[in-house]
Design an enzyme around this catalytic site. Sequence first.
Site, short mmCIF file in Angstrom:
data_model
loop_
_atom_site.label_atom_id
_atom_site.label_comp_id
_atom_site.label_asym_id
_atom_site.label_seq_id
_atom_site.Cartn_x
_atom_site.Cartn_y
_atom_site.Cartn_z
N ARG A 231 0.86 -1.18 0.00
CA ARG A 231 0.00 0.00 0.00
C ARG A 231 0.90 1.23 0.00
O ARG A 231 2.01 1.19 0.57
CB ARG A 231 -0.85 0.04 1.27
CG ARG A 231 -2.00 -0.95 1.29
CD ARG A 231 -3.15 -0.49 0.38
NE ARG A 231 -4.29 -1.38 0.46
CZ ARG A 231 -4.55 -2.39 -0.37
NH1 ARG A 231 -3.72 -2.64 -1.38
NH2 ARG A 231 -5.62 -3.13 -0.24
N HIS A 279 -1.62 0.56 -9.66
CA HIS A 279 -2.26 -0.38 -8.70
C HIS A 279 -2.92 -1.54 -9.45
O HIS A 279 -4.13 -1.77 -9.34
CB HIS A 279 -3.28 0.37 -7.82
CG HIS A 279 -3.59 -0.37 -6.55
ND1 HIS A 279 -3.83 0.26 -5.35
CD2 HIS A 279 -3.71 -1.69 -6.28
CE1 HIS A 279 -4.09 -0.64 -4.42
NE2 HIS A 279 -4.02 -1.84 -4.96
C1 GLV Z 1 -5.59 -4.89 -3.80
O1 GLV Z 1 -4.99 -3.91 -3.59
C2 GLV Z 1 -6.02 -5.83 -2.80
O2 GLV Z 1 -6.00 -5.50 -1.60
O3 GLV Z 1 -6.42 -6.95 -3.16
#
Ligand code: GLV
Length: 316
Positions: A231, A279
């Site tokens: 993250r 992401h």
């Molecule tokens: C993606 O970021 C997840 O948490 O699966």
Amino acid sequence: MTGLSGKHHVLFLLPPGWDALSKALFGHAAFNSFLHGKDHYAPQQIDYFVGFRPPHGFLKTLPRLKAIFSLGAGVDGFLRDPEFPRHLPVVRFVDETLQREMAQYVTMHSLIIHRHQRGFDAAQKEHAWRQRMLARPTREVCIGILGMGDIGAVTAERLLMFDFQVIGWSRSRKSVPGVTSYAGKEELPKFLARCDILVCMLPLTPETEGLMDAKLFAGLPKGAWVMNVGRGGHCNERDLLAALDSDHLGGAVLDVFQTEPLPPDNILWSHPKVTVTPHIAGITDPRNAAAFVVDCVARAQSGAPFKNVVDLNKGY
Ligand code: GLV
């Protein structure tokens, strides 16, 4: 589907592009499904919630809720809500596809780094025949994984197949074949000192937030690379830029950011030592998520325990 009787009222709050999931579940005989923002529903009729990062305070408006299903493996988007209903089970989505895709992303970028592919891409633009040997044989290159859960373990397996050395760091000691395990804050410096490539696959919790800061970067060998697929909150981006610009770090591959989407004027986009992806290292497949929700509701109905229930104290 079998195992389901009676109607379950499921509320979806889906990220954009998740229509396949709602299509797979809407009209399912066992559900009354509601898409937040589109369908009319009474909050007191909702049994289950499905989503990823609901607005803070939203879940507490659903008084009959029995469980919460996270479409992502990381549940920080839920747990950061100060009014989160902590008495409810939170089930997080992790499946083989997600594990494999995360592992693939990390393997691909580790190979790009190790094989100097960015340099060859730049040379091709100049039509320059610039041969370069591997800096070191693969078996001497050590990849360190921060976070050795389900996803970290599959990633380690894949990297070992390419002959990298793999080490892992986690809160408690893990036993993954071929991987040296380091555990706890005391063993972090020893772990870092070995990493040629550091990969963050941690869940975001109060303990791991901001872990990748100037002090951590200073503990890596000179020329090491950093890859963040955890993250954005794990990484102090200002400290990272300083470590890149001072040439202590060789480069960074970032899939997650403090602010997402990454603002167009953010310096990371154009930094010569940074690879940015939006992401996408591991995205839950909506079809698998649909099967997951059906399975979860069937379990709830038959009294069987849920799989992948988050320990709210640990945050994963
Ligand atoms: C993606 O970021 C997840 O948490 O699966």
